[in-house]
Scaffold this motif. Sequence first.
Motif, PDB file in Angstrom:
ATOM      1  N   ASP A 153       0.916  -1.376  -0.009  1.00 46.71           N
ATOM      2  CA  ASP A 153      -0.054   0.021   0.071  1.00 46.71           C
ATOM      3  C   ASP A 153       0.768   1.296  -0.113  1.00 46.71           C
ATOM      4  O   ASP A 153       1.828   1.442  -0.759  1.00 46.71           O
ATOM      5  N   THR A 154       0.491   2.024   0.868  1.00 46.47           N
ATOM      6  CA  THR A 154       1.399   3.417   1.005  1.00 46.47           C
ATOM      7  C   THR A 154       1.842   3.759   2.269  1.00 46.47           C
ATOM      8  O   THR A 154       0.929   3.607   3.348  1.00 46.47           O
ATOM      9  N   ALA A 170      -6.797   7.723  -0.913  1.00 49.98           N
ATOM     10  CA  ALA A 170      -8.029   7.677  -1.420  1.00 49.98           C
ATOM     11  C   ALA A 170      -7.850   7.409  -2.952  1.00 49.98           C
ATOM     12  O   ALA A 170      -6.932   7.846  -3.646  1.00 49.98           O
ATOM     13  N   GLY A 171      -8.623   6.472  -3.555  1.00 59.16           N
ATOM     14  CA  GLY A 171      -8.558   6.125  -5.028  1.00 59.16           C
ATOM     15  C   GLY A 171      -7.451   5.459  -5.475  1.00 59.16           C
ATOM     16  O   GLY A 171      -6.674   4.964  -4.456  1.00 59.16           O
ATOM     17  N   VAL A 172      -7.320   5.530  -6.883  1.00 57.78           N
ATOM     18  CA  VAL A 172      -6.168   4.741  -7.552  1.00 57.78           C
ATOM     19  C   VAL A 172      -5.331   5.729  -8.215  1.00 57.78           C
ATOM     20  O   VAL A 172      -5.728   6.677  -8.705  1.00 57.78           O
ATOM     21  N   ALA A 215      -1.577  15.315   2.080  1.00 57.37           N
ATOM     22  CA  ALA A 215      -3.025  15.697   1.919  1.00 57.37           C
ATOM     23  C   ALA A 215      -3.423  15.240   0.517  1.00 57.37           C
ATOM     24  O   ALA A 215      -4.543  14.791   0.288  1.00 57.37           O
ATOM     25  N   ALA A 216      -2.663  15.371  -0.721  1.00 59.40           N
ATOM     26  CA  ALA A 216      -2.744  14.780  -1.993  1.00 59.40           C
ATOM     27  C   ALA A 216      -3.353  13.244  -1.844  1.00 59.40           C
ATOM     28  O   ALA A 216      -4.102  12.930  -2.548  1.00 59.40           O
ATOM     29  N   LEU A 217      -2.645  12.524  -1.129  1.00 62.79           N
ATOM     30  CA  LEU A 217      -2.879  11.098  -0.818  1.00 62.79           C
ATOM     31  C   LEU A 217      -4.104  10.999  -0.228  1.00 62.79           C
ATOM     32  O   LEU A 217      -5.152  10.023  -0.781  1.00 62.79           O
ATOM     33  N   ARG A 218      -4.422  11.715   0.889  1.00 61.59           N
ATOM     34  CA  ARG A 218      -5.699  11.603   1.565  1.00 61.59           C
ATOM     35  C   ARG A 218      -7.083  11.874   0.644  1.00 61.59           C
ATOM     36  O   ARG A 218      -7.875  11.178   0.753  1.00 61.59           O
TER      37      ARG A 218
END
Length: 308
Positions: A153-154, A170-172, A215-218
């Motif tokens: 994952d991350t 969130a998302g792919v 923030a971009a990942l969330r």
Amino acid sequence: MSAITVRVPAKVNLQLAVGPLREDGYHDLVNVFHAVSLFDEVTAAEPLDADPSAAPLRVRVEGDLTGEVPVSDDNLAVRAARALADRAGRSYRADLLIRKSIPVAGGMAGGSADAAAALVACNDLWGLGLPVEDLMEIAADIGSDVPFALLGDTAVGTGRGERLAPLETAGVFHWVFALADGGLSTPRVYGECDRLREEAGVAAPTPAVSEALLAALREGDARALGQALSNDLQPAALALRPSLADTLAAGRTHGALGAIVSGSGPTCAFLAESAEHAHELAALLKDVDGCRSVVTAHGPVPGATVAG
Ligand code: C5P
């Protein structure tokens, strides 16, 4: 069970902040790992011959350009299996087969991935039943990137990259990877990073995680993620392999949301807007000089998983 196959992903570093060189020869890092759908497979099988004088752990490697992967005791998967047997306190036998799709010495932690897969496969083959926490400890002794290949994952890694905390995403995200001819040695790239800093009279900063990246990942915001990608090893990789600058520039010209050297390189990673955009970008990057091949992948994906 006489054979266990484990599938394990490659990683790309979304942020690689490199701090000062430590006394143990490692650097303090903030390392945001992201597992992508480019997989090696490791099969651990009970040896068919019962020859007690044969080496207890043997390895074979299949795939594209695997010539540089050692098939000796130095192979990371063999070292991992041996460390697991040592932890269990007795000798075990296994024949390991590594099917490689992750570029060798490409900055995508392929060797570390194989070590993680060998731990999971041999844990099952030998019926040890060690919990993942124990495997994580053994993994950290094998290499800084091995624990992440178990987790997937991350995640953000601190220390030398082995202390992990999962990150919310969130998302792919859709990626294109441009594979280069030949690898780059990780110690050499770290050494060049130190040398460039010394030459410029710049002290190594204390590594800190990028809030914009988190923030971009969330939010699953690919455009913001593209802007937030960073890699302190990139100037060193470019100094050692100047043609990578052209590869990165070609990706940007063709609309990549972000373009970065993956880890210590020489693989370059490009973030795309969608799966379709990734395929378009891959087709355009295929003909760039210095690009051996181009693959698309998505992330995040789980870490080392038993496939059968
Ligand atoms: O941990 P691993 O064996 O994968 O690291 C390979 C090499 O990368 C180390 O020998 C070291 O030169 C460099 N490295 C580093 N700092 C880290 C991780 C790796 O300098 N945090």
